[in-house]
Design an enzyme around this catalytic site. Structure first.
Site, PDB file in Angstrom:
ATOM      1  N   TYR A   1      -9.909  23.434  92.508  1.00 29.68           N
ATOM      2  CA  TYR A   1      -9.795  24.843  92.903  1.00 29.68           C
ATOM      3  C   TYR A   1     -11.106  25.565  92.607  1.00 29.68           C
ATOM      4  O   TYR A   1     -11.606  26.319  93.453  1.00 29.68           O
ATOM      5  CB  TYR A   1      -8.634  25.500  92.166  1.00 29.68           C
ATOM      6  CG  TYR A   1      -8.358  26.924  92.595  1.00 29.68           C
ATOM      7  CD1 TYR A   1      -7.878  27.210  93.867  1.00 29.68           C
ATOM      8  CD2 TYR A   1      -8.572  27.998  91.725  1.00 29.68           C
ATOM      9  CE1 TYR A   1      -7.624  28.511  94.269  1.00 29.68           C
ATOM     10  CE2 TYR A   1      -8.313  29.300  92.116  1.00 29.68           C
ATOM     11  CZ  TYR A   1      -7.842  29.545  93.385  1.00 29.68           C
ATOM     12  OH  TYR A   1      -7.591  30.847  93.790  1.00 29.68           O
TER      13      TYR A   1
ATOM     14  N   SER B   1     -12.249  34.171  94.004  1.00 29.55           N
ATOM     15  CA  SER B   1     -11.436  34.209  92.799  1.00 29.55           C
ATOM     16  C   SER B   1     -12.335  34.316  91.576  1.00 29.55           C
ATOM     17  O   SER B   1     -13.523  33.962  91.626  1.00 29.55           O
ATOM     18  CB  SER B   1     -10.596  32.924  92.696  1.00 29.55           C
ATOM     19  OG  SER B   1      -9.944  32.810  91.452  1.00 29.55           O
TER      20      SER B   1
END
Length: 255
Positions: free
Chosen positions: A162, A149
């Site tokens: 995250y 990501s």
């Protein structure tokens, strides 16, 4: 003309929606036999039917890859059916947001389980077959693509755990790349920016509204799952001599 992935077998995790669904379709369109792995059986069955109606070959494998035994069994099921594995797309992921002070530790554990442990379990189980494919496969090269990501490159408030999981994916991918790529198992990390998927829907309504407002103000045109599937397909269809170690695909308004 022969499709670029004719004769190969690909596994795509997190294939019941979004990027995984789109990647499975594109890899199948390039001639790969695709095993789609996720927990939602009905969605997988629908995806397989769609791929087969378009002339492709696909296999639904229902599994919770955060469970090591289920991940290993998923790989075994694919090898038992098709006899080989040439491509592994570690796409399954979870994004639960909140401050370190306020977020439930259970949310952290869930993200670590799927974003990191699931990826590790699938990679460990598939790697011997991928190495074998470099000497027995039609292309004499195999591929692992780990979906990380933008959050694996840039840390932000409310994204701490995250961020940790995706920074970890980047580090693991680079270390594995150094271990096996010269054996012709190419290992690459793909880092999408904001994509229109179900990823943010696992958060509370309040956080979803915050994300939607931020995207509306700063990223008016999100990427679509097919944009990331295009990048995956690009990475795994390079000639044997070329390896893509890292690919960063961002919305133009976010870059």
């Amino acid at each position: 003309m022969t499709s670029k992935l004719h004769g190969t077998v690909a596994i795509v995790t997190g294939a019941s929606s979004g990027i995984g669904d789109a990647a499975a379709r594109q890899l199948a369109s390039q001639g790969a036999r695709v095993a789609v792995v996720a927990r939602r059986k009905e969605r997988l069955d629908t995806l397989v039917s769609s791929i087969e109606s378009d002339g492709g070959t696909a296999l639904a494998v229902t599994a919770d890859i955060t469970n090591r035994a289920e991940a290993e069994q998923a790989v075994k099921t694919v090898v038992d059916r098709y006899g080989r594995i040439d491509i592994l797309i570690n796409n399954a992921g979870l994004m639960l947001l909140g401050t370190v002070l306020d977020q439930d530790v259970t949310d952290w554990e869930r993200m670590i389980d799927i974003n990191q442990k699931g990826l590790l379990y699938m990679t460990s189980a598939a790697l011997p077959h991928l190495l074998e494919a470099t000497t027995t496969g039609p292309r004499e090269v195999a591929d692992i693509v780990n979906i990380s990501s933008y959050a694996g490159r840039v840390a932000s408030p409310n994204f701490a755990t995250y961020n940790m999981t995706k920074f970890g994916v980047n580090g693991f991918t680079e270390a594995l790349r150094q271990e096996v790529t010269q054996k012709h198992v190419r290992v690459g990390v793909l880092e999408p920016g904001a994509v229109a998927t179900e990823l943010k829907l696992h958060n509370s309504e309040a956080i979803q509204q915050q994300l939607a407002a931020a995207e509306a103000e700063n990223i008016p045109e999100l990427l679509e799952p097919d944009d990331i599937a295009d990048s995956i397909t690009f990475m795994v269809t390079r000639p044997r001599r070329a390896s893509i170690a890292e690919l960063w695909n961002m919305p133009t308004s976010q870059a």
